[in-house]
Design a protein around this motif. Structure first.
Motif, short mmCIF file in Angstrom:
data_model
loop_
_atom_site.label_atom_id
_atom_site.label_comp_id
_atom_site.label_asym_id
_atom_site.label_seq_id
_atom_site.Cartn_x
_atom_site.Cartn_y
_atom_site.Cartn_z
N ASP A 42 -3.99 -55.46 44.63
CA ASP A 42 -4.51 -55.57 46.00
C ASP A 42 -3.42 -55.31 47.03
OD1 ASP A 42 -7.04 -56.15 45.18
OD2 ASP A 42 -6.78 -58.32 45.26
N ILE A 43 -3.81 -54.62 48.09
CA ILE A 43 -2.95 -54.48 49.26
C ILE A 43 -3.82 -54.69 50.50
CG2 ILE A 43 -1.21 -52.93 48.28
CD1 ILE A 43 -2.74 -50.54 49.46
N ASN A 44 -3.17 -55.05 51.59
CA ASN A 44 -3.85 -55.09 52.88
C ASN A 44 -3.32 -53.95 53.71
OD1 ASN A 44 -5.46 -57.42 52.59
ND2 ASN A 44 -3.71 -58.76 53.02
N SER A 102 2.88 -56.39 50.08
CA SER A 102 1.50 -55.92 49.89
C SER A 102 0.76 -55.76 51.22
CB SER A 102 0.75 -56.84 48.95
OG SER A 102 0.81 -58.16 49.40
N ASP A 103 1.40 -56.17 52.32
CA ASP A 103 0.83 -55.91 53.66
C ASP A 103 1.44 -54.60 54.16
OD1 ASP A 103 -0.99 -58.07 54.26
OD2 ASP A 103 0.77 -59.38 54.25
C1 LIG Z 1 -4.29 -59.94 52.64
O1 LIG Z 1 -4.41 -60.67 53.86
C2 LIG Z 1 -5.05 -61.93 53.69
C3 LIG Z 1 -5.22 -62.53 55.06
O2 LIG Z 1 -4.01 -62.51 55.78
C4 LIG Z 1 -4.21 -62.79 52.77
O3 LIG Z 1 -4.83 -64.02 52.56
C5 LIG Z 1 -4.04 -62.08 51.43
O4 LIG Z 1 -3.16 -62.82 50.59
C6 LIG Z 1 -3.46 -60.70 51.63
N1 LIG Z 1 -3.47 -60.01 50.35
C7 LIG Z 1 -2.42 -59.31 49.93
C8 LIG Z 1 -2.61 -58.65 48.61
O5 LIG Z 1 -1.39 -59.22 50.56
#
Ligand SMILES: *[C@@H]1O[C@H](CO)[C@@H](O)[C@H](O)[C@H]1NC(C)=O
Ligand SMILES: *[C@@H]1O[C@H](CO)[C@@H](O)[C@H](O)[C@H]1NC(C)=O
Length: 155
Positions: free
Chosen positions: A149-151, A42-43
């Motif tokens: 969710d994604i980052n 998801s990153d």
């Molecule tokens: C997005 O990044 C934050 C900070 O690194 C992390 O806590 C979160 O789990 C991440 N969310 C996803 C959906 O990967």
């Protein structure tokens, strides 16, 4: 097993689970109505490959049988007006009968979209278009969405 045997097995399985359907429905949360979505990893950044998996077993129990599935990268919350949905995948969905998996899995590559905003709440939005019955008996296609969710980073 040849095809006839498989088919007989499938039909037997359908017959066997016909009565406990009510119990299964009770175990399906309303939140699973439009599918249970998983995105791995998801990153993401442009060029990153990832897998989208949507399980429709509970959706089907709750009466949502997908006809079409459109998947977008989108910013549903706090959109700055310059973050249009980006179409990732579009398909017609053919449901497998139980006991086969009632799910969709595909891999995608995060696109090199020219204007990505750091810090925007990008999500994967799976839009499931499915029929309900109109009062005249004709089907009407409506849409339900589930977000994952994604980052997103650009470097
Ligand atoms: C997005 O990044 C934050 C900070 O690194 C992390 O806590 C979160 O789990 C991440 N969310 C996803 C959906 O990967
Ligand atoms: C629509 O009506 C038909 C006939 O009553 C029924 O078999 C079908 O399950 C209904 N579809 C939906 C989506 O409710």
């Amino acid at each position: 097993m040849n095809l006839t045997t498989v088919l007989a097995f499938v039909l037997a399985a359908v017959g066997a689970i016909a009565s406990p359907v009510v119990d299964k429905r009770q175990s399906c949360a309303e939140a699973a109505q439009f599918g249970v979505l998983e995105i791995v990893p998801s990153d993401l950044q442009p060029g990153t490959g990832f897998t989208v998996h949507i399980d429709y077993a509970c959706a089907v129990e709750l009466g949502v049988v997908p006809t079409y599935i459109d998947t977008y990268i989108e910013v549903p919350e706090g959109n700055n007006g310059h973050e249009p949905p980006i179409l990732l995948d579009r398909r017609t969905f053919v449901l497998s009968p139980p006991p086969l998996t009632q799910a969709l899995t595909f891999t995608a590559s995060f696109p090199y979209y020219p204007v990505l905003f750091e810090g925007a709440q990008y999500t994967i939005g799976v839009h499931t278009i499915y029929p309900i019955n109109g009062t005249d008996g004709n089907p009407i296609l409506i849409e339900g969405i589930v977000y994952g969710d994604i980052n997103v980073t650009t470097s």
